[in-house]
Motif scaffolding. Structure first.
Motif, PDB file in Angstrom:
ATOM      1  N   CYS A 177      -3.735  -0.300  -2.369  1.00  5.15           N
ATOM      2  CA  CYS A 177      -4.404  -1.537  -2.764  1.00  5.15           C
ATOM      3  C   CYS A 177      -4.244  -1.716  -4.272  1.00  5.15           C
ATOM      4  N   GLY A 178      -3.804  -2.881  -4.703  1.00  6.07           N
ATOM      5  CA  GLY A 178      -3.596  -3.115  -6.128  1.00  6.07           C
ATOM      6  C   GLY A 178      -2.264  -2.605  -6.629  1.00  6.07           C
ATOM      7  N   ASP A 179      -1.310  -2.351  -5.732  1.00  9.34           N
ATOM      8  CA  ASP A 179       0.011  -1.865  -6.114  1.00  9.34           C
ATOM      9  C   ASP A 179       0.644  -2.822  -7.123  1.00  9.34           C
ATOM     10  N   ILE A 180       1.272  -2.281  -8.173  1.00  9.57           N
ATOM     11  CA  ILE A 180       1.815  -3.134  -9.227  1.00  9.57           C
ATOM     12  C   ILE A 180       2.950  -4.014  -8.723  1.00  9.57           C
ATOM     13  N   GLY A 181       3.846  -3.453  -7.892  1.00  8.99           N
ATOM     14  CA  GLY A 181       5.003  -4.211  -7.461  1.00  8.99           C
ATOM     15  C   GLY A 181       4.695  -5.311  -6.464  1.00  8.99           C
ATOM     16  N   THR A 182       3.894  -4.992  -5.469  1.00  7.74           N
ATOM     17  CA  THR A 182       3.666  -5.947  -4.381  1.00  7.74           C
ATOM     18  C   THR A 182       2.421  -6.808  -4.560  1.00  7.74           C
TER      19      THR A 182
END
Length: 396
Positions: free
Chosen positions: A303-308
């Protein structure tokens, strides 16, 4: 450097190519002295590229990549061959394994032409010389027998002479600091941070700074103001995780240089000027455009992944446009880039310099602007110029 302290991306990548049952796996086992690859008379035993990081004397730290046969058949075989050709993008030295009894075939010539086009140092290795003697006339050829271990040491010596000078044009940060400088690293610890360790760019940056005789202070963004206040004089530079650019830029005084780990690695491995131009092209995005976000490694998305998650949000909020996003990771990088209006790539810490530059060149050839995570975030936060201040002499 030893096996344990050389990152995979900094090792010499040796790609092993050839037809099925030419003896690729047998050659790997012979030159390493280990049973690393499965050897079988069954055609197509190797179905996917397999990489193994190891120490190979007299070369030192290397990555050996075993690939599927060039003459594989059927729809699945075509996919395997495509994967094999993709390995060339990160190959520093190519070994084309040829069955001495069969000789060079059209499959061999095709990939050899591609190897030469890419200017990859190579050797043609005629295996099974115990079954048929080969007359060697070219310095790029050698006849060996994986079965009898004949000429294997000579093969390793020839490979060693092909090892490229892997010293990057730019270090990570060493040329921008001096012994005695203080450098502050901002490392947020959130849900996306790995448990119990630092990520590779942070580790490598710390080590290079220590080798330069710098004092390195590391803190979270929440403690940055306190850390700066505790110093008798301002640090030489503050290096932050790109995700914290917005918060950190408000804390770091304007007279202190500020950049990110992602930008450091863009300079270290890629083409800084091209990536800066790509970041500025974010302003040209329109409704309905598609942006490719590409990550060089594979990891569990959180959750909160930089890429997606974060990058699409930053770009959407900054442009105010309805933009479509596509995502790739690891070795996946599209052959056809024509449908994209922009490519946003990670810093490439897990990719070697050859593959990172290949991806940038693919984008340039397709006429598609390319930038990276750190520059994208800096641009959307209005601090791209500031984040490049320390590198102004390197930008064309």
């Amino acid at each position: 450097m030893s096996l344990n302290n050389t990152p995979t991306a900094d090792r010499v990548h040796i790609g092993i190519f050839g037809r099925r049952n030419a003896g690729k796996s047998s050659i790997i086992n012979a030159i390493t002295g280990q049973e690393l690859a499965i050897v079988s008379d069954t055609l197509g035993t190797t179905t996917d590229p397999v990489s193994k990081a190891m120490e190979l004397l007299p070369l030192g730290p290397v990555v050996i990549i075993d690939t599927p046969g060039l003459d594989d058949t059927g729809a699945l075989g075509e996919m395997r061959i495509a994967k094999t050709y993709q390995v060339l993008n990160k190959t520093d030295i190519a070994l084309l394994i040829v069955d001495s009894e069969s000789g060079i075939t059209e499959h061999d010539r095709k990939i050899l032409d591609r190897i030469k086009d890419k200017k990859i140092p190579y050797l043609i290795v005629y295996n099974k010389s115990d079954l048929k003697e080969i007359n060697i006339t070219d310095e790029n050829e050698i006849a060996v027998s994986a079965k009898d271990k004949n000429n294997i040491n000579a093969l390793k010596e020839k490979i060693a002479h092909l090892v490229p000078d892997n010293k990057a044009e730019f270090p990570i940060i060493a040329d921008k600091v001096q012994s005695g400088d203080c450098v502050v690293l901002v490392i947020p610890i959130d849900s996306s941070a790995p448990k119990g360790r630092l990520i590779l760019p942070q580790q490598q940056t710390i080590r290079e700074l220590l080798d330069c005789g710098c004092t390195v202070l590391a803190c979270r963004d929440s403690e940055l103001a306190q850390t700066l206040d505790s110093l008798k004089q301002p640090p030489k530079i503050v290096i932050t995780d790109s995700q914290a650019f917005g918060r950190v830029s408000k804390i770091v005084p304007d007279n202190v240089c500020l950049t990110s780990f992602s930008i450091l690695f863009a300079r270290h491995k890629g083409n800084l000027s091209a990536l800066i131009k790509g970041a500025r092209m974010i302003d040209e995005l329109n409704d309905g455009d598609t942006v490719l976000i590409s990550e060089g490694c594979t990891h569990h998305r959180q959750c909160g992944d930089i890429g997606t998650v974060k990058l699409p949000r930053f770009i959407g909020e900054y442009t105010g446009r309805q933009i479509a996003f596509e995502f790739t990771s690891g070795t996946q990088f599209p052959f056809d880039l024509s449908r994209y209006s922009l490519i946003v790539h990670c810093g490439g810490c897990m990719l070697n310099e050859r593959e990172m530059k290949y991806r940038i060149k693919c984008a340039e050839d397709a006429g598609v602007p390319i930038t990276n995570y750190g520059m994208t975030i800096a641009h959307t936060k209005g601090i791209l110029k500031r984040s490049m201040q320390i590198f102004e002499d390197d930008v064309i």
